[in-house]
Scaffold this active site. Structure first.
Site, PDB file in Angstrom:
ATOM      1  N   HIS A  48       0.833  -1.204   0.000  1.00  0.00           N
ATOM      2  CA  HIS A  48       0.000   0.000   0.000  1.00  0.00           C
ATOM      3  C   HIS A  48       0.872   1.260   0.000  1.00  0.00           C
ATOM      4  O   HIS A  48       0.719   2.142  -0.851  1.00  0.00           O
ATOM      5  CB  HIS A  48      -0.926  -0.033   1.230  1.00  0.00           C
ATOM      6  CG  HIS A  48      -1.797   1.170   1.375  1.00  0.00           C
ATOM      7  ND1 HIS A  48      -3.126   1.156   0.999  1.00  0.00           N
ATOM      8  CD2 HIS A  48      -1.544   2.424   1.833  1.00  0.00           C
ATOM      9  CE1 HIS A  48      -3.642   2.362   1.231  1.00  0.00           C
ATOM     10  NE2 HIS A  48      -2.701   3.143   1.738  1.00  0.00           N
ATOM     11  N   GLU A  49       1.792   1.335   0.956  1.00  0.00           N
ATOM     12  CA  GLU A  49       2.646   2.526   1.046  1.00  0.00           C
ATOM     13  C   GLU A  49       3.561   2.635  -0.174  1.00  0.00           C
ATOM     14  O   GLU A  49       3.804   3.726  -0.687  1.00  0.00           O
ATOM     15  CB  GLU A  49       3.489   2.509   2.337  1.00  0.00           C
ATOM     16  CG  GLU A  49       2.693   2.490   3.638  1.00  0.00           C
ATOM     17  CD  GLU A  49       1.718   3.660   3.796  1.00  0.00           C
ATOM     18  OE1 GLU A  49       1.799   4.637   3.031  1.00  0.00           O
ATOM     19  OE2 GLU A  49       0.866   3.579   4.694  1.00  0.00           O
TER      20      GLU A  49
ATOM     21  N   CYS B 256      -6.540  -4.008  -7.288  1.00  0.00           N
ATOM     22  CA  CYS B 256      -7.741  -4.308  -8.070  1.00  0.00           C
ATOM     23  C   CYS B 256      -7.432  -4.105  -9.564  1.00  0.00           C
ATOM     24  O   CYS B 256      -6.386  -3.560  -9.919  1.00  0.00           O
ATOM     25  CB  CYS B 256      -8.908  -3.422  -7.629  1.00  0.00           C
ATOM     26  SG  CYS B 256      -8.750  -1.704  -8.144  1.00  0.00           S
TER      27      CYS B 256
ATOM     28  N   CYS C 166      -6.545  -0.535 -10.516  1.00  0.00           N
ATOM     29  CA  CYS C 166      -5.230  -0.124 -10.003  1.00  0.00           C
ATOM     30  C   CYS C 166      -4.107  -0.839 -10.749  1.00  0.00           C
ATOM     31  O   CYS C 166      -3.045  -0.269 -10.960  1.00  0.00           O
ATOM     32  CB  CYS C 166      -5.125  -0.371  -8.502  1.00  0.00           C
ATOM     33  SG  CYS C 166      -6.077   0.807  -7.523  1.00  0.00           S
TER      34      CYS C 166
ATOM     35  N   HIS D   1       1.814   4.226  -3.034  1.00  0.00           N
ATOM     36  CA  HIS D   1       1.789   5.700  -2.937  1.00  0.00           C
ATOM     37  C   HIS D   1       3.092   6.308  -3.458  1.00  0.00           C
ATOM     38  O   HIS D   1       3.076   7.388  -4.036  1.00  0.00           O
ATOM     39  CB  HIS D   1       1.609   6.151  -1.485  1.00  0.00           C
ATOM     40  CG  HIS D   1       0.229   5.983  -0.936  1.00  0.00           C
ATOM     41  ND1 HIS D   1      -0.914   6.313  -1.631  1.00  0.00           N
ATOM     42  CD2 HIS D   1      -0.201   5.544   0.278  1.00  0.00           C
ATOM     43  CE1 HIS D   1      -1.978   6.086  -0.869  1.00  0.00           C
ATOM     44  NE2 HIS D   1      -1.576   5.607   0.296  1.00  0.00           N
TER      45      HIS D   1
ATOM     46  N   HIS E 233      -5.572   6.405  -2.935  1.00  0.00           N
ATOM     47  CA  HIS E 233      -6.433   5.437  -2.253  1.00  0.00           C
ATOM     48  C   HIS E 233      -7.528   4.984  -3.208  1.00  0.00           C
ATOM     49  O   HIS E 233      -7.975   5.730  -4.072  1.00  0.00           O
ATOM     50  CB  HIS E 233      -7.041   6.055  -0.992  1.00  0.00           C
ATOM     51  CG  HIS E 233      -6.052   6.119   0.124  1.00  0.00           C
ATOM     52  ND1 HIS E 233      -6.115   7.029   1.136  1.00  0.00           N
ATOM     53  CD2 HIS E 233      -4.965   5.350   0.376  1.00  0.00           C
ATOM     54  CE1 HIS E 233      -5.100   6.827   1.969  1.00  0.00           C
ATOM     55  NE2 HIS E 233      -4.377   5.830   1.512  1.00  0.00           N
ATOM     56  N   CYS E 234      -7.936   3.734  -3.052  1.00  0.00           N
ATOM     57  CA  CYS E 234      -8.919   3.124  -3.938  1.00  0.00           C
ATOM     58  C   CYS E 234     -10.171   2.802  -3.120  1.00  0.00           C
ATOM     59  O   CYS E 234     -10.084   2.424  -1.957  1.00  0.00           O
ATOM     60  CB  CYS E 234      -8.312   1.850  -4.526  1.00  0.00           C
ATOM     61  SG  CYS E 234      -9.418   0.948  -5.611  1.00  0.00           S
TER      62      CYS E 234
HETATM   63 ZN   LIG Z   1      -2.641   5.149   2.030  1.00  0.00          ZN
HETATM   64 ZN   LIG Z   2      -7.766  -0.436  -6.496  1.00  0.00          ZN
END
Ligand SMILES: [Zn+2]
Ligand SMILES: [Zn+2]
Length: 181
Positions: free
Chosen positions: A131-132, A166, A169, A135, A141-142
Site C-alpha cells: 500500500h505505502e 484491483c 489499479c 503511494h 487510495h482506492c
Molecule cells: Zn494510504
Molecule cells: Zn484499487
C-alpha cells in the site's frame, strides 16, 4: 506523471533493531509482485535523533520521513510504534518518489493480546508495505474494499482487504511503468 523504465533497485532498511530474517521475509514477499523492481534487504540503521516523542512513547512518522526523504524511494521497516500528526498511530506513511515507512508494531496480533501468529503478521505487513509502496509511485487510495490501495485505519480493515491491486489499479500501475508479475 513520471514513467519508469528498466529495473529499479529498492532497498529495505530496518530502523532500530529489526531482525534480518524479518527484512528478508518482506523482501521475498515484495519481490513476487513487480517485474521491473528489485527489492533487496539492506540491513538496519539506528533511529535518527529527535524522532522519538517521550510523552507519547512513540516515534514520529513525519520526522522519520523528513530524515530519509533525501534518499528517495526506499522501504523503511520498524517494529516500533509510530504516529503522525493528528493521528493516534499509523501503520505506515509514504511520499511520492520518497520513502515508504511501515511499522509492524500494531500489525502484530500480540499487540492486541492475541497469540503469536507470524503468518498473520506477515500477511498484514505485506499489504501495508504494498500500500505505502504504491503511494511512492503515485497511486491514490482506492474505493474498492478488496484492493490493497484501500485505506485501512484498523487491523480489522487490513485483514478485510486483499494483498492484490484491483483491476483498475493494476492498469494504473502499468501506465506508471511498474508492471506487476
Ligand atoms: Zn494510504
Ligand atoms: Zn484499487
Amino acid at each position: 506523471m513520471d514513467v519508469f523504465y528498466g529495473t529499479m533497485q529498492v532497498p529495505i532498511i530496518g530502523i532500530g533493531e529489526v531482525p534480518i530474517e524479518t527484512i528478508r521475509r518482506l523482501e521475498g514477499m515484495l519481490n513476487t509482485e513487480f517485474s521491473k523492481i528489485k527489492i533487496y534487504a539492506k540491513g538496519n540503521v539506528a533511529f535518527p535523533e529527535d524522532t522519538f516523542n517521550d510523552f507519547r512513547d512513540q516515534y514520529v512518522a513525519d520526522r522519520l520521513m523528513d530524515e530519509f526523504h533525501k534518499d528517495g524511494i526506499q522501504i523503511l521497516l520498524t517494529e516500533e510504534d509510530i504516529y503522525s500528526k493528528g493521528k493516534n498511530y499509523v501503520f505506515g506513511e509514504s511520499e511520492y518518489m520518497g520513502p515508504a515507512l511501515v511499522s509492524t508494531h500494531r500489525l502484530d496480533p500480540q499487540f492486541y493480546g492475541e497469540e503469536k501468529d507470524e503468518g498473520l503478521l506477515f500477511r498484514r505487513l505485506k499489504k501495508e508495505a504494498l500500500h505505502e509502496f504504491g503511494h511512492c509511485f503515485g497511486m491514490d487510495h482506492c474505493e474498492n474494499p478488496e484492493c490493497v490501495m484501500q485505506y485501512s485505519g484498523s487491523v480489522k480493515a487490513v485483514d478485510e482487504k486483499s494483498s492484490m491491486f484491483c483491476d483498475e489499479c493494476q492498469v494504473e500501475i502499468s501506465t506508471k511503468g511498474l508492471p506487476l508479475k
